[in-house]
Design a protein around this motif. Sequence first.
Motif, PDB file in Angstrom:
ATOM      1  N   HIS A 220      31.545  43.551  41.933  1.00  0.00           N
ATOM      2  CA  HIS A 220      30.244  44.052  41.730  1.00  0.00           C
ATOM      3  C   HIS A 220      30.639  45.685  42.026  1.00  0.00           C
ATOM      4  O   HIS A 220      29.540  46.619  42.073  1.00  0.00           O
ATOM      5  N   ARG A 264      24.370  52.170  34.549  1.00  0.00           N
ATOM      6  CA  ARG A 264      23.564  51.448  35.431  1.00  0.00           C
ATOM      7  C   ARG A 264      24.432  51.398  37.002  1.00  0.00           C
ATOM      8  O   ARG A 264      23.397  51.539  38.092  1.00  0.00           O
ATOM      9  N   ILE A 265      25.122  51.189  36.820  1.00  0.00           N
ATOM     10  CA  ILE A 265      25.805  50.955  38.674  1.00  0.00           C
ATOM     11  C   ILE A 265      26.290  51.444  39.226  1.00  0.00           C
ATOM     12  O   ILE A 265      26.354  52.011  40.498  1.00  0.00           O
TER      13      ILE A 265
END
Length: 271
Positions: A220, A264-265
Amino acid sequence: MSPTDDSGDALAPPAPGDDRPLLHVRGLTKSFGANTVLHGVDFEVRRGEVVALIGPSGSGKTTVLRSLNGLETPEAGVLSFEGGPEIDFAKPVTKGDRLALRDRSAMVFQHHNLFPHRTVLQNVIEGPVYAHKVPKAEAIARAEALLERVGLSEKRDAYPFELSGGQQQRVGIVRALALQPSLLLFDEPTSALDSELVGEVLLVLKELAEEGWTMVIVTHELAFARQVADEVLFFDDGVILERGAPKDLFTAPKNERTRRFIDRILRPFDG
């Protein structure tokens, strides 16, 4: 296959071969009960290449990784390493098939998975000695060289509870390298770490990439993936929705779903 160069460097990657892919994955399909988590996944990995798997939780990334290491058994698809093995999951998968996969790949888990009752050195030599039948003295010498390379030589006789999370994860990486794999698999290697410890693990991964290790990384940490990956695969709902070089996929994704995920990240505070 030997990850030692002419100088005996225990952390050197396997020597590159020709330009043929090290790994082919074709039509990988996997269900858990009524829930299909992989829908015919296809990709390949070349020697010395770093492939990053990104996407939302539950999109199938970890299931792919576990299938490559024989920890999950898909219902369909073919997985083949250059030089063998080739496994058709539509046929019964044997114990020998699983062992063949684990001879070619080594996995680093989210939560370290170290044996708590064994020292750092004992954790590292366990696989080479008992699974690969490496002489103990050779396994110890290899382990000590690897621990020195990641800055943990002074921790060889410590137990996992005496280490920080970042140190435990570095031991997990060393344990994987000690198996001399063709392919390193990382499943969210920083997700269980406090934010201040993430950097020390990512630095080790960056060094491995620079040294030419072949890696598939579920992560992530998109900024890290953008920096080290040769190819990025964006998973969503069990399929690879988009793939490409980091400079393309992160700056100009073609799929709207990919763009929303990256925004979003990477850019949560824009606007």
